[in-house]
Design a protein around this motif. Structure first.
Motif, short mmCIF file in Angstrom:
data_model
loop_
_atom_site.label_atom_id
_atom_site.label_comp_id
_atom_site.label_asym_id
_atom_site.label_seq_id
_atom_site.Cartn_x
_atom_site.Cartn_y
_atom_site.Cartn_z
N SER A 1 0.83 -1.14 -0.10
CA SER A 1 0.06 -0.04 0.09
C SER A 1 0.77 1.30 0.00
N ASP A 2 1.75 1.25 0.81
CA ASP A 2 2.89 2.55 0.97
C ASP A 2 3.51 2.71 -0.50
N HIS A 3 3.83 1.76 -1.32
CA HIS A 3 4.55 1.87 -2.43
C HIS A 3 3.33 2.43 -3.43
N PHE A 4 2.06 1.97 -3.63
CA PHE A 4 1.41 2.70 -4.54
C PHE A 4 0.65 4.10 -4.16
N GLU A 5 0.72 4.28 -3.05
CA GLU A 5 0.29 5.66 -2.34
C GLU A 5 1.39 6.59 -2.84
N GLN A 6 2.53 6.35 -2.57
CA GLN A 6 3.78 7.20 -3.09
C GLN A 6 3.71 7.14 -4.77
N LEU A 7 3.35 6.10 -5.32
CA LEU A 7 3.43 6.21 -6.93
C LEU A 7 2.31 6.93 -7.27
N PHE A 8 1.18 7.03 -6.83
CA PHE A 8 0.01 7.84 -7.11
C PHE A 8 0.37 9.16 -6.93
N LEU A 9 0.93 9.68 -5.66
CA LEU A 9 1.33 10.90 -5.47
C LEU A 9 2.31 11.37 -6.58
N THR A 10 3.13 10.58 -6.75
CA THR A 10 4.36 11.27 -7.72
C THR A 10 3.86 11.38 -9.03
N ALA A 11 3.03 10.40 -9.57
CA ALA A 11 2.41 10.40 -10.85
C ALA A 11 1.42 11.69 -10.92
N ARG A 12 0.58 11.87 -9.79
CA ARG A 12 -0.18 13.14 -10.37
C ARG A 12 0.66 14.34 -10.19
N LYS A 13 1.60 14.52 -9.47
CA LYS A 13 2.47 15.74 -9.60
C LYS A 13 2.92 15.83 -11.08
N TRP A 14 3.70 14.59 -11.33
CA TRP A 14 4.61 14.56 -12.59
C TRP A 14 3.46 15.03 -13.79
N PHE A 15 2.40 14.36 -13.79
CA PHE A 15 1.48 14.64 -14.95
C PHE A 15 1.01 15.96 -14.91
N GLU A 16 0.54 16.69 -13.91
CA GLU A 16 0.21 17.71 -13.83
C GLU A 16 1.10 18.88 -14.47
N GLN A 17 2.45 18.55 -13.78
CA GLN A 17 3.53 19.40 -14.50
C GLN A 17 3.93 19.27 -15.95
N THR A 18 3.54 18.07 -16.41
CA THR A 18 3.74 18.12 -17.90
C THR A 18 2.79 18.29 -18.77
N GLY A 19 1.58 18.37 -18.15
CA GLY A 19 0.28 18.57 -18.88
C GLY A 19 -0.28 17.32 -19.34
N ARG A 20 0.12 16.06 -18.90
CA ARG A 20 -0.51 14.81 -19.30
C ARG A 20 -1.59 14.26 -18.66
N PRO A 21 -2.86 13.84 -19.47
CA PRO A 21 -3.70 13.43 -18.67
C PRO A 21 -3.47 12.45 -17.70
N LEU A 22 -4.04 12.41 -16.42
CA LEU A 22 -3.71 11.59 -15.42
C LEU A 22 -4.87 10.47 -15.44
N PRO A 23 -4.62 9.32 -15.61
CA PRO A 23 -5.87 8.30 -15.36
C PRO A 23 -6.33 8.16 -14.08
N ARG A 24 -7.55 7.59 -13.71
CA ARG A 24 -7.61 7.40 -12.38
C ARG A 24 -6.81 5.92 -12.05
N LEU A 25 -6.17 6.26 -11.03
CA LEU A 25 -5.31 5.20 -10.31
C LEU A 25 -5.65 4.49 -9.13
N ALA A 26 -5.74 3.21 -8.95
CA ALA A 26 -6.48 2.46 -7.98
C ALA A 26 -5.54 1.11 -7.69
N HIS A 27 -5.31 1.09 -6.46
CA HIS A 27 -4.61 -0.24 -5.90
C HIS A 27 -5.88 -1.17 -5.36
N LEU A 28 -5.95 -2.30 -5.99
CA LEU A 28 -7.04 -3.08 -5.64
C LEU A 28 -6.26 -4.25 -4.62
N ASP A 29 -6.17 -3.51 -3.37
CA ASP A 29 -5.57 -4.44 -2.35
C ASP A 29 -6.07 -5.64 -2.05
N PHE A 30 -5.53 -6.66 -1.48
CA PHE A 30 -5.88 -7.72 -1.04
C PHE A 30 -5.54 -8.31 -0.04
#
Length: 584
Positions: free
Chosen positions: A346-375
């Motif tokens: 869970s920690d890995h994906f939370e950090q991944l999603f936070l990083t991706a959101r900032k990266w895509f926002e700064q570069t003007g890329r469309p960010l898909p909905r990201l979801a970790h389906l944990d089990f």
């Protein structure tokens, strides 16, 4: 109101249109139609309470005024105001029959369901074993949950790309290649390649730990592989091909298929660009020789780094996952990316999603909905992670083999007169399906206890119980000498009348609600619960109301109920990834 697939949505639309006529002119009214407790009706609207509170009106008076503006619903359902301002709707018997007639085939169900996710492209990342290693019980949940979610999304109108993101790169290959060249047992490799690969890796690791010279040689083998040395590269590819062939045998048993199988190695030439762009944008900084991302706004991640390049210059999961996400957006035009991975990540994906959101926002890329389906974890009956007596992980192929053996004993006990080859074919479906269903019937976020006696049983919420319910309906049609699914015998059906008929019809009409529950949270257990309850409702109906009777209209409507129950049970089980039976 039209008899669309989702009757709750149709009622919601009717209430929204009637609100201004009832004097509800303030914006923001949401009817809030949902499935009701059967005691109160089929559907209930509770949105009046919030609206009345916000506008400081009497909720029951508002509900009564709104209900008075729904005369068009009178032929289809009974409408009643209850409690402090709920509006209850009970479908009339003729409406129940009309809905079942409108949704008489899988194609009609799929057409109705397709509105939910139409226009979305989901990349579903699941299974993802490591090459050169055997799949074990820990890989079970990702595989069966990922496949069920993919099928549910496709049924709901989405375009789905199933991606098996293999672990096929890393430092372990240096030790494996070293041992392969020096310690290979060709006979063992021919008999069970993955078993031999695992033995070689363990041998290489043990010798490297004991002898610095061996460790250096293993490191050199890795360097040669990374430099695309022809011999090591060919050997690495061979290991990958053999591993995939072994995985495929298990996927075939589980009914799993992938659209793409792109390992970590596929993204190697994209990693430097990712690191460079994150650094140029000021998102990644140097820390103790590594390139990392911090998130100052997060209580833990402001000091816990997301390492995208290690101090030795090597990449890791973070780097690869960022490059993979970018590829999925650019190549597949993903609107949603789902990662079906153990909750311990869970920690890995939370950090991944936070990083991706900032990266895509700064570069003007469309960010898909990201979801970790944990089990959660598969536990033994002792409450600990399921292992062998020696403490090793249970191999998935051995687990499935035992499931089929146990199912064969169950089928033989039930129908010993069937030819052995037929019993074995049935046992294959029942055994594998039992393992799949036992997993899917749990809330995926929870741990669950793997108990053979419960999962391969004809009692309770199990695959054998549901598969037997399906075969039971097939046997009814054989006795009637009618084809299952045929609508000719339904002609002239009159509206449902007996308590058992009405209860079963109302349960059938709730299928869209069960599907919506499974899709909304991407939790297949909602559908499992519905199928189990539907099978029970059918059993009650069949015990109370005889189908093979001389009264043609009554016989016809009971055939409708048999046909639709079979349709929904078979459709639901297939959406979960199970195979079907006509005899058991």
């Amino acid at each position: 109101m039209d008899l669309r697939f989702d009757l709750a949505a149709a009622l919601d639309q009717e209430l929204t249109a009637a609100a201004p006529l009832a004097g509800m002119r303030e914006p923001g009214f949401a009817p809030g139609v949902r499935t009701a407790d059967p005691v109160h009706g089929d559907f209930q609207a509770n949105g009046v309470l919030a609206y009345a509170k916000r506008t400081r009106q009497n909720p029951r008076a508002v509900a009564a005024a709104l209900a008075a503006q729904l005369p068009g619903l009178e032929p289809l359902c009974e409408t009643a105001v209850a409690g402090p301002g709920f509006i209850n709707f009970r479908l009339r018997p003729a409406t129940l029959l009309a809905w079942l007639n409108a949704h008489a085939t899988r194609a009609a169900l799929a057409a109705g369901a397709a509105a939910a996710e139409r226009g979305h492209t989901f990349v579903v990342d699941y299974s993802s074993p490591n090459t050169a290693k055997q799949m074990h019980v820990g890989h079970l949940r990702s595989a069966v949950i990922g496949e069920a979610v993919s099928r549910l999304l496709e049924f709901s109108g989405a375009r789905v790309v199933r991606d098996n993101h293999l672990g096929d790169w890393g430092t372990q290959f240096g030790k494996l290649i070293w041992a392969y060249k020096r310690r290979l047992d060709p006979a063992a490799l021919a008999a069970d390649p993955l078993e031999e690969f695992e033995r070689l890796y363990k041998a290489g690791t043990a010798e490297a730990d004991a002898d610095p010279a061996v460790l250096k040689e293993a490191q050199q083998e890795l360097v040669k592989l990374q430099a695309h040395d022809p011999e090591n590269l060919a050997l690495w590819r061979h290991i990958g091909e053999v591993s995939l062939a072994a995985f495929q045998e298990l996927y075939d048993q589980l009914g799993i298929r992938f659209d793409v199988t792109l390992g970590e190695s596929f993204y190697n030439d994209r990693l430097d660009a990712v690191c460079a762009e994150l650094a140029q944008r000021g998102l990644a900084t140097e820390s103790q020789g590594a390139l990392v991302v911090f998130h100052p706004e997060h209580p833990r991640f402001k000091t816990q780094p997301f390492i995208i390049r290690k101090s030795d210059g090597g990449a890791n999961y973070a780097t690869t996952d960022l490059a993979t996400l970018l590829y999925r957006v650019e190549h597949f035009h993903a609107t949603d990316v789902l990662y079906v991975v153990d909750k311990r990540q869970s920690d890995h994906f939370e950090q991944l999603f936070l990083t991706a959101r900032k990266w895509f926002e700064q570069t003007g890329r469309p960010l898909p909905r990201l979801a970790h389906l944990d089990f959660g974890t598969v536990l033994g009956e002792d409450g600990r992670p399921l292992k062998t007596k020696s403490g090793d992980n249970i191999r998935l192929k051995e687990l499935l083999r035992e499931a089929v053996d146990r199912a064969f004993r169950l089928v033989t006990g039930k129908n010993p007169e069937l030819p052995e080859d037929e019993r074995r074919a049935i046992a294959q479906i029942v055994g594998v399906g039992s393992v799949q269903y036992a997993d899917l019937a749990q809330n995926r976020s929870s741990d669950y206890v793997f108990a053979w006696d419960k999962m391969i049983s004809l009692e309770g919420n199990t695959a054998p119980y549901l598969l037997y319910a399906v075969t039971r309906i097939h046997s009814i049609f054989r006795k009637l000498e009618l084809p299952p699914g045929g609508t000719a015998a339904e002609a002239g059906a009159t509206p449902f009348a007996t308590p058992a008929e009405l209860a079963l019809a109302r349960k059938l009409v709730r299928f869209p609600d069960a599907l919506d529950g499974a899709i909304r949270g991407l939790r297949p257990h909602f559908l499992c619960t519905y199928l189990y309850e539907l099978a029970g409702e059918f059993s009650t109906f069949y015990g109370a109301d005889k189908v093979a009777i001389d009264d043609p209209p009554v016989r016809a409507r009971r055939i409708v109920l048999c046909n639709r129950t079979l349709l929904l049970l078979e459709t639901g089980l297939q959406l979960l990834g199970l195979r079907l039976l006509k005899k058991m």
